[in-house]
Design an enzyme around this catalytic site. Structure first.
Site, PDB file in Angstrom:
ATOM      1  N   LEU A  65       0.830  -1.214   0.000  1.00  0.00           N
ATOM      2  CA  LEU A  65       0.000   0.000   0.000  1.00  0.00           C
ATOM      3  C   LEU A  65       0.861   1.258   0.000  1.00  0.00           C
ATOM      4  O   LEU A  65       2.049   1.202   0.346  1.00  0.00           O
ATOM      5  CB  LEU A  65      -0.907  -0.040   1.236  1.00  0.00           C
ATOM      6  CG  LEU A  65      -1.901  -1.216   1.227  1.00  0.00           C
ATOM      7  CD1 LEU A  65      -2.432  -1.524   2.617  1.00  0.00           C
ATOM      8  CD2 LEU A  65      -3.050  -0.924   0.259  1.00  0.00           C
ATOM      9  N   PRO A  66       0.270   2.414  -0.351  1.00  0.00           N
ATOM     10  CA  PRO A  66       1.084   3.629  -0.496  1.00  0.00           C
ATOM     11  C   PRO A  66       1.774   4.111   0.779  1.00  0.00           C
ATOM     12  O   PRO A  66       2.943   4.497   0.726  1.00  0.00           O
ATOM     13  CB  PRO A  66       0.075   4.673  -0.983  1.00  0.00           C
ATOM     14  CG  PRO A  66      -1.028   3.898  -1.623  1.00  0.00           C
ATOM     15  CD  PRO A  66      -1.112   2.618  -0.849  1.00  0.00           C
ATOM     16  N   THR A  94       6.375   0.574   1.933  1.00  0.00           N
ATOM     17  CA  THR A  94       7.386   1.375   2.636  1.00  0.00           C
ATOM     18  C   THR A  94       6.632   2.365   3.523  1.00  0.00           C
ATOM     19  O   THR A  94       5.903   3.228   3.003  1.00  0.00           O
ATOM     20  CB  THR A  94       8.257   2.168   1.634  1.00  0.00           C
ATOM     21  OG1 THR A  94       8.882   1.242   0.750  1.00  0.00           O
ATOM     22  CG2 THR A  94       9.332   2.968   2.369  1.00  0.00           C
ATOM     23  N   LYS A 169      15.364  -0.037   5.108  1.00  0.00           N
ATOM     24  CA  LYS A 169      14.943   0.529   3.818  1.00  0.00           C
ATOM     25  C   LYS A 169      15.190   2.051   3.767  1.00  0.00           C
ATOM     26  O   LYS A 169      15.775   2.565   2.816  1.00  0.00           O
ATOM     27  CB  LYS A 169      13.445   0.213   3.621  1.00  0.00           C
ATOM     28  CG  LYS A 169      12.742   0.997   2.561  1.00  0.00           C
ATOM     29  CD  LYS A 169      12.924   0.435   1.178  1.00  0.00           C
ATOM     30  CE  LYS A 169      12.346   1.371   0.132  1.00  0.00           C
ATOM     31  NZ  LYS A 169      12.569   0.957  -1.208  1.00  0.00           N
ATOM     32  N   LYS A 244       9.335  10.699  -0.682  1.00  0.00           N
ATOM     33  CA  LYS A 244       8.586  10.024   0.403  1.00  0.00           C
ATOM     34  C   LYS A 244       9.564   9.320   1.356  1.00  0.00           C
ATOM     35  O   LYS A 244       9.494   9.470   2.570  1.00  0.00           O
ATOM     36  CB  LYS A 244       7.617   9.005  -0.219  1.00  0.00           C
ATOM     37  CG  LYS A 244       6.916   8.143   0.816  1.00  0.00           C
ATOM     38  CD  LYS A 244       6.224   6.940   0.179  1.00  0.00           C
ATOM     39  CE  LYS A 244       5.946   5.890   1.236  1.00  0.00           C
ATOM     40  NZ  LYS A 244       5.362   4.671   0.732  1.00  0.00           N
TER      41      LYS A 244
END
Ligand code: NAD
Length: 297
Positions: A65-66, A94, A169, A244
């Site tokens: 998902l976003p 992420t 990450k 992001k």
């Protein structure tokens, strides 16, 4: 064969779900966008009517998902109600470390096994099944998730406890974001000083200035034929997604009282490129912002 629910079959999720099917699993998919879900059905997924429907009856769940808000929403509205004991939950989105930890803590309190498992490798890696998964969670959760994640990637690495995958990450992408800007600045100066960019590449790619940003996504067209710079910065890793991840790193740094002056400045530069309409371009287009020639095309 495992019955797997899959929520979020967008740019990344579609290829990942297709690889689960290729590996012999049964995948029940759900996405808010019906055209997106149509594509998942076309690669062999069963259409779910809701996120809860994708979870109900599955032995495992993948969410892609976003952002953290979407992840919280899906787990609160659908997963907790329909997940059954023994099921393994894998959030590959992420998101921020704290949300990952919170959601895993809730799963644990419900006797469910869960990992955060963000990926590196982009849409190409998602469709070719060559993603790298950075996994956070207990040993028991990792052991159950590992064979399923392996069907979608070339490397599945246990980074530590809950949230450790997200931490790895964003820290990795801090390095990527900053080295791209340093590489772009160096190429701009090299050109101004009269060096041929190919000659500078031949020297620096074999010297201590070498990095992934230089040898895989070289921001100047020519030296690396497959780099997005050769296609007016189309494809690749979108500046908006880099922004992001950089913002997530700055949020985590601020909460942890860690100084990150270089990546703070890098975040501001990716924000500036996005503000000029470059959010959809590969992040190596930052070289055009720096030399003043960026045009929103
Ligand atoms: P995307 O927007 O293409 O896909 C996300 C999907 O989630 C969309 O199809 C959307 O409709 C769906 N969705 C949103 N809310 C939902 C809900 N409540 N229920 C069901 N579906 C819902 O994004 P993407 O590029 O596939 O990225 C997914 C994640 O992977 C992000 O967290 C991103 O940061 C990460 N990521 C992306 C890349 C990349 O190159 N695209 C690389 C590494 C990591």
């Amino acid at each position: 064969m495992t019955n797997i629910g899959f929520v979020g079959v967008g740019n990344m999720g579609l290829g990942m779900a297709a690889n689960l099917i290729k590996a012999g699993h049964a995948v029940t998919a759900y996405d808010l966008m019906s055209e997106t879900l149509d594509k998942a059905v076309a690669v062999g997924c069963t259409r779910a009517a809701s996120a809860g429907d994708a979870v109900d009856g599955s032995d495992a769940l993948v969410t892609m998902l976003p952002s953290g808000l979407h992840v919280k929403d899906v787990y609160e509205k659908a997963v907790w109600e329909w997940a059954r004991p023994g099921m393994v939950l894998m959030d590959c989105s992420t998101i921020d470390v704290q949300t990952a930890r919170d959601v895993i803590a809730t799963a644990t309190s419900k006797q469910l096994l869960m990992v955060d498992a963000p990926v590196s490798g982009g849409t190409g890696g998602a469709s070719s099944g060559t993603l790298t998964f950075m996994v956070g969670g207990s040993d028991a959760a990792f052991a159950k998730a590992q064979p399923i994640l392996s069907a979608m990637g070339k490397a599945v690495i246990h980074a530590g406890g809950a949230g450790a995958g997200q931490a790895a990450k964003i820290c990795n992408n801090m390095i990527l974001g900053a080295t791209m800007i340093a590489t772009a600045e160096a190429f701009n100066l090299a050109i101004k000083l009269g060096l041929d960019p190919q000659v500078f590449y031949d020297i620096s790619s074999k010297s201590s200035g070498q990095s992934w940003s230089m040898t895989t996504y070289c921001p100047v067209a020519g030296p690396v034929p497959a780099a997005p710079s050769n296609a007016d910065y189309a494809g690749g890793f979108a500046t908006a997604l880099m922004l992001k991840d950089m913002k997530l790193s700055q949020e985590a740094a601020s909460k942890s009282n860690v100084s990150t002056p270089i990546t703070a400045q890098a975040t501001a530069l990716y924000q500036a490129l996005t503000n000029l309409g470059g959010g959809g371009k590969d992040f190596s287009a930052i070289i055009k912002l720096l030399d003043g020639s960026f045009k929103n095309s």
